[in-house]
Design a protein around this motif. Sequence first.
Motif, PDB file in Angstrom:
ATOM      1  N   ILE A   1       0.814  -1.215   0.000  1.00 29.53           N
ATOM      2  CA  ILE A   1       0.000   0.000   0.000  1.00 29.53           C
ATOM      3  C   ILE A   1       0.849   1.267   0.000  1.00 29.53           C
ATOM      4  CG2 ILE A   1      -0.279   0.128   2.523  1.00 29.53           C
ATOM      5  CD1 ILE A   1      -3.293   0.841   1.770  1.00 29.53           C
ATOM      6  N   LEU A   2       1.974   1.279   0.753  1.00 32.38           N
ATOM      7  CA  LEU A   2       2.821   2.479   0.780  1.00 32.38           C
ATOM      8  C   LEU A   2       3.423   2.746  -0.589  1.00 32.38           C
ATOM      9  CD1 LEU A   2       4.666   2.107   4.210  1.00 32.38           C
ATOM     10  CD2 LEU A   2       2.518   3.275   3.688  1.00 32.38           C
ATOM     11  N   TYR A   3       3.930   1.717  -1.225  1.00 28.84           N
ATOM     12  CA  TYR A   3       4.513   1.901  -2.557  1.00 28.84           C
ATOM     13  C   TYR A   3       3.456   2.326  -3.560  1.00 28.84           C
ATOM     14  CZ  TYR A   3       6.631   0.870  -7.053  1.00 28.84           C
ATOM     15  OH  TYR A   3       7.086   0.968  -8.340  1.00 28.84           O
ATOM     16  N   ASN A   4       2.275   1.714  -3.492  1.00 33.38           N
ATOM     17  CA  ASN A   4       1.212   2.065  -4.438  1.00 33.38           C
ATOM     18  C   ASN A   4       0.778   3.517  -4.289  1.00 33.38           C
ATOM     19  OD1 ASN A   4       1.077  -0.435  -5.693  1.00 33.38           O
ATOM     20  ND2 ASN A   4      -0.379  -1.255  -4.195  1.00 33.38           N
ATOM     21  N   ILE A   5       0.714   4.009  -3.052  1.00 37.21           N
ATOM     22  CA  ILE A   5       0.355   5.420  -2.841  1.00 37.21           C
ATOM     23  C   ILE A   5       1.382   6.333  -3.491  1.00 37.21           C
ATOM     24  CG2 ILE A   5       0.168   7.215  -1.085  1.00 37.21           C
ATOM     25  CD1 ILE A   5      -1.136   5.157   0.741  1.00 37.21           C
ATOM     26  N   LEU A   6       2.667   6.058  -3.259  1.00 32.81           N
ATOM     27  CA  LEU A   6       3.725   6.889  -3.844  1.00 32.81           C
ATOM     28  C   LEU A   6       3.726   6.809  -5.365  1.00 32.81           C
ATOM     29  CD1 LEU A   6       6.543   5.958  -1.315  1.00 32.81           C
ATOM     30  CD2 LEU A   6       5.333   8.128  -1.428  1.00 32.81           C
ATOM     31  N   GLU A   7       3.532   5.608  -5.876  1.00 29.34           N
ATOM     32  CA  GLU A   7       3.548   5.420  -7.330  1.00 29.34           C
ATOM     33  C   GLU A   7       2.375   6.124  -7.993  1.00 29.34           C
ATOM     34  OE1 GLU A   7       4.747   3.779 -11.052  1.00 29.34           O
ATOM     35  OE2 GLU A   7       5.806   3.843  -9.128  1.00 29.34           O
ATOM     36  N   LEU A   8       1.167   5.909  -7.458  1.00 34.63           N
ATOM     37  CA  LEU A   8      -0.028   6.479  -8.078  1.00 34.63           C
ATOM     38  C   LEU A   8      -0.125   7.981  -7.848  1.00 34.63           C
ATOM     39  CD1 LEU A   8      -2.595   3.701  -7.072  1.00 34.63           C
ATOM     40  CD2 LEU A   8      -1.539   4.035  -9.310  1.00 34.63           C
ATOM     41  N   LYS A   9       0.149   8.413  -6.626  1.00 39.32           N
ATOM     42  CA  LYS A   9      -0.076   9.820  -6.267  1.00 39.32           C
ATOM     43  C   LYS A   9       0.990  10.747  -6.837  1.00 39.32           C
ATOM     44  CE  LYS A   9      -1.885  13.142  -3.560  1.00 39.32           C
ATOM     45  NZ  LYS A   9      -0.870  14.181  -3.571  1.00 39.32           N
ATOM     46  N   PHE A  10       2.257  10.338  -6.743  1.00 42.69           N
ATOM     47  CA  PHE A  10       3.339  11.258  -7.106  1.00 42.69           C
ATOM     48  C   PHE A  10       3.978  10.930  -8.460  1.00 42.69           C
ATOM     49  CE2 PHE A  10       3.232  11.293  -2.401  1.00 42.69           C
ATOM     50  CZ  PHE A  10       2.925  12.633  -2.221  1.00 42.69           C
ATOM     51  N   LEU A  11       4.345   9.662  -8.668  1.00 47.93           N
ATOM     52  CA  LEU A  11       5.028   9.337  -9.918  1.00 47.93           C
ATOM     53  C   LEU A  11       4.072   9.342 -11.108  1.00 47.93           C
ATOM     54  CD1 LEU A  11       7.511   6.519  -8.813  1.00 47.93           C
ATOM     55  CD2 LEU A  11       7.761   9.003  -8.729  1.00 47.93           C
ATOM     56  N   GLU A  12       2.822   8.879 -10.905  1.00 43.54           N
ATOM     57  CA  GLU A  12       1.836   8.920 -11.987  1.00 43.54           C
ATOM     58  C   GLU A  12       0.977  10.171 -11.943  1.00 43.54           C
ATOM     59  OE1 GLU A  12      -0.463   5.375 -12.237  1.00 43.54           O
ATOM     60  OE2 GLU A  12       1.289   4.036 -12.216  1.00 43.54           O
ATOM     61  N   GLY A  13       1.007  10.917 -10.847  1.00 41.09           N
ATOM     62  CA  GLY A  13       0.302  12.195 -10.753  1.00 41.09           C
ATOM     63  C   GLY A  13      -1.208  12.094 -10.710  1.00 41.09           C
ATOM     64  N   ARG A  14      -1.780  11.024 -10.159  1.00 42.02           N
ATOM     65  CA  ARG A  14      -3.232  10.897 -10.103  1.00 42.02           C
ATOM     66  C   ARG A  14      -3.804  11.702  -8.944  1.00 42.02           C
ATOM     67  NH1 ARG A  14      -4.858   4.655 -11.644  1.00 42.02           N
ATOM     68  NH2 ARG A  14      -3.305   4.342 -13.312  1.00 42.02           N
ATOM     69  N   LYS A  15      -5.107  12.014  -9.044  1.00 35.74           N
ATOM     70  CA  LYS A  15      -5.772  12.789  -8.014  1.00 35.74           C
ATOM     71  C   LYS A  15      -6.053  11.933  -6.785  1.00 35.74           C
ATOM     72  CE  LYS A  15      -7.945  15.955 -11.296  1.00 35.74           C
ATOM     73  NZ  LYS A  15      -9.218  16.536 -11.791  1.00 35.74           N
ATOM     74  N   VAL A  16      -6.282  12.634  -5.641  1.00 31.90           N
ATOM     75  CA  VAL A  16      -6.467  11.946  -4.369  1.00 31.90           C
ATOM     76  C   VAL A  16      -7.658  11.004  -4.426  1.00 31.90           C
ATOM     77  CG1 VAL A  16      -7.004  12.269  -1.931  1.00 31.90           C
ATOM     78  CG2 VAL A  16      -5.362  13.781  -3.056  1.00 31.90           C
ATOM     79  N   ARG A  17      -8.797  11.482  -4.949  1.00 34.13           N
ATOM     80  CA  ARG A  17      -9.996  10.655  -4.990  1.00 34.13           C
ATOM     81  C   ARG A  17      -9.784   9.431  -5.867  1.00 34.13           C
ATOM     82  NH1 ARG A  17     -15.636  13.580  -5.853  1.00 34.13           N
ATOM     83  NH2 ARG A  17     -14.910  14.371  -3.826  1.00 34.13           N
ATOM     84  N   GLU A  18      -9.096   9.616  -6.977  1.00 35.42           N
ATOM     85  CA  GLU A  18      -8.838   8.499  -7.879  1.00 35.42           C
ATOM     86  C   GLU A  18      -7.954   7.452  -7.208  1.00 35.42           C
ATOM     87  OE1 GLU A  18      -7.005   7.727 -12.372  1.00 35.42           O
ATOM     88  OE2 GLU A  18      -7.032   9.751 -11.477  1.00 35.42           O
ATOM     89  N   VAL A  19      -6.926   7.917  -6.480  1.00 37.20           N
ATOM     90  CA  VAL A  19      -6.042   6.981  -5.786  1.00 37.20           C
ATOM     91  C   VAL A  19      -6.803   6.249  -4.686  1.00 37.20           C
ATOM     92  CG1 VAL A  19      -3.961   6.775  -4.377  1.00 37.20           C
ATOM     93  CG2 VAL A  19      -3.995   8.353  -6.318  1.00 37.20           C
ATOM     94  N   ALA A  20      -7.636   6.991  -3.938  1.00 40.15           N
ATOM     95  CA  ALA A  20      -8.407   6.374  -2.854  1.00 40.15           C
ATOM     96  C   ALA A  20      -9.354   5.307  -3.385  1.00 40.15           C
ATOM     97  CB  ALA A  20      -9.184   7.447  -2.092  1.00 40.15           C
ATOM     98  N   ASN A  21     -10.016   5.588  -4.477  1.00 40.48           N
ATOM     99  CA  ASN A  21     -10.915   4.600  -5.067  1.00 40.48           C
ATOM    100  C   ASN A  21     -10.148   3.380  -5.581  1.00 40.48           C
ATOM    101  OD1 ASN A  21     -13.141   6.225  -4.554  1.00 40.48           O
ATOM    102  ND2 ASN A  21     -13.062   7.206  -6.569  1.00 40.48           N
ATOM    103  N   ARG A  22      -8.992   3.653  -6.156  1.00 41.06           N
ATOM    104  CA  ARG A  22      -8.197   2.550  -6.696  1.00 41.06           C
ATOM    105  C   ARG A  22      -7.703   1.620  -5.586  1.00 41.06           C
ATOM    106  NH1 ARG A  22      -6.786  -1.294  -8.549  1.00 41.06           N
ATOM    107  NH2 ARG A  22      -5.355  -1.752 -10.245  1.00 41.06           N
ATOM    108  N   LEU A  23      -7.397   2.197  -4.411  1.00 39.68           N
ATOM    109  CA  LEU A  23      -6.863   1.408  -3.295  1.00 39.68           C
ATOM    110  C   LEU A  23      -7.942   1.000  -2.300  1.00 39.68           C
ATOM    111  CD1 LEU A  23      -3.543   3.383  -2.630  1.00 39.68           C
ATOM    112  CD2 LEU A  23      -3.885   1.331  -4.011  1.00 39.68           C
ATOM    113  N   ALA A  24      -9.202   1.324  -2.611  1.00 39.95           N
ATOM    114  CA  ALA A  24     -10.341   0.936  -1.764  1.00 39.95           C
ATOM    115  C   ALA A  24     -10.183   1.431  -0.343  1.00 39.95           C
ATOM    116  CB  ALA A  24     -10.523  -0.579  -1.790  1.00 39.95           C
ATOM    117  N   MET A  25      -9.944   2.722  -0.190  1.00 38.51           N
ATOM    118  CA  MET A  25      -9.834   3.317   1.134  1.00 38.51           C
ATOM    119  C   MET A  25     -10.425   4.721   1.104  1.00 38.51           C
ATOM    120  SD  MET A  25      -5.816   4.485   1.408  1.00 38.51           S
ATOM    121  CE  MET A  25      -5.214   2.804   1.415  1.00 38.51           C
ATOM    122  N   SER A  26     -10.724   5.229   2.286  1.00 42.73           N
ATOM    123  CA  SER A  26     -11.239   6.589   2.369  1.00 42.73           C
ATOM    124  C   SER A  26     -10.111   7.587   2.153  1.00 42.73           C
ATOM    125  CB  SER A  26     -11.879   6.816   3.744  1.00 42.73           C
ATOM    126  OG  SER A  26     -10.894   6.735   4.758  1.00 42.73           O
TER     127      SER A  26
END
Length: 637
Positions: free
Chosen positions: A580-605
């Motif tokens: 989960i930590l790596y996925n957050i860094l990869e999706l949020k910063f390296l891929e530049g996705r939005k917070v809501r999109e990352v949260a939905n992708r990782l099934a968390m609030s």
Amino acid sequence: MIFGISWTSIFQTISQITAAGAAITALSLLLFALIYNLREQVVRAFILILLCVVVFYTAETIASVSTQAVIIEISLKIKWVGIVFLPASYLYFSNALLTLTGRPSRGRRLWLVRAVFIFSLGLCLLIPLNILVGPLDITGQPTPHLERTLYTGFFALYYVGVMVIAGSILYRAFQRTVTKTSRRRMIYLLLGATVAAVGIFPYSLFGSGLFSQFPILFWIIVSIANLLVGGFLVIISYSVAFFGVSWPDRLVKGRLFKWFLRGPLTASIVLASTTIIRRFGMLWDDPYNPFVPIFMVGLILIMEYSITLLAPFWERLLFYGSDRREIMQIQSLEDHMLTRSDLKQFLEIVTATICDLLQVKSAFISMMDGGGLMMLTVAGDQSAFNEIESSDEVLALTLENGTETNKGFLRWSGHLLIPLVYDDQQNGKLLLGLCGFPWENDREMDAEHIQSINLLTTRISIALRDWKLQQQVIDSLESLHPQVALIQQLRAASSYNKTSVLLDEVQLPEEDFIEWVKGALTHYWGGPKLTESPLLSLQIVQSAIDDYDGSPINALRGILKTAIDNIKPEGERRFTAEWILYNILELKFLEGRKVREVANRLAMSEADLYRKQRIALEAVSKTIVSMELSEREKEQT
């Protein structure tokens, strides 16, 4: 005489045993030094001293037991190679130690060390030519030896002169030490170096009239010298083992202590005992009697068993001191730790028990993770439960009814679901996961089976709760690691250097540092928080500029990517808890996705995402600090 053996022969045997013991000790300590901290110049210099001692005593041992003149002469000449290089090694060692205390060479000491090594190499070339020492005197007393020449006396003066210079440099290093502990260890070094240097003195007296008339006196002196050299080599190794390492003192002492017990002590005792048995066997013309291998194997097993059994008690008694209670608690945590494999094994047993008890074909246990369900273990057909893991309806049903009672069963699509709830006295009822198995809607469960299932799910809840608490402890320890590592490194370095070590600016992963990392990652693909980041001043960034075509921005970007990759779990990428930590860094910063999109992708609030993001940034910051410390150590060496 004892059993028909003269006292001279007895002490000659003792000298051979002690010489072999000194060789074994030196070789064992050499191997120990090769394992740890070769980046320190002091350690590398000490390895040269040990190498000289190993050559010296190994060759002496071979010469003392051989009966062939050719082997004896070659061994004694090899022994002199160790003698010749010993002064140069001591001078190199003393210069490295003085440099460590904050007084580097301005050129004179360094050139002196180089000149002495070159001169020693030249002396080695004179040994086979019978110039530095003469040919073999096979009938010499008290033992066969190489004859003296005119140059042997000059070498003795050279040996003493270089050792005196090295000793004076060691004393200067002692005067520059800071703490009481470091001064005590420097005293050990001075005393040990003196004894080891003087320990070969009896060997230079071969052929003297005094020892020719009284050989027993020679063997007594040699035996004592061998014992002292072996003992003080251990003391020097003890002092050198602390140089530059960031481990606590108790850990260094414990490792050296165990190595000494299992290595040189065990080998020396076995060798001495075997030699004595063989010498007694010679009285009956059977030196290799059957008792030799039996006694050797038995003694090794007894020694290893005793060390394994008693070492923990000796460590606590000798090395832990007032910290004994805290260290024992940490060790107890390690011994009783519930790893992921242990948890999985326990859950597999539980699911198999459920299948046998209720006569169902399959069962599963899942855990709440990131606002969703993560399947932990499945007994039977896993495909039957794939829909449950990804079902929002099951998740909603579990969240709605899970904390009402820990004895309630939920029915869904031909399955019986049991929320795994732990009743915490402080935080109330905690929903930890879900257990389930296929169950027909019209089928009833008798009271005995209900009681058994409730007992099993209670134990599952306890295991999941304990594992989660344990993970929190591990996360806390990980957050402490860079700070503790830095303090340990500063403590180790500043013990012998009272100038600038403690004043060097080293950034810790505190609030400002974490914000710098977050800002640089936010503008990872361009922006002022990256191009103007304070992280650009890090030494690792400056060292990496040449690898990125002279661009410090690209160098920092590369360092950030490396730090993120360092926390990446092994194997293929998955969307599970450990990723989960790596996925957050990869999706949020390296891929530049939005917070809501990352949260939905990782099934968390989103709230949980921000909390996990903070932990991920701390992990990246700790990695960068470790990289920076390693780079600074490399530059210092």
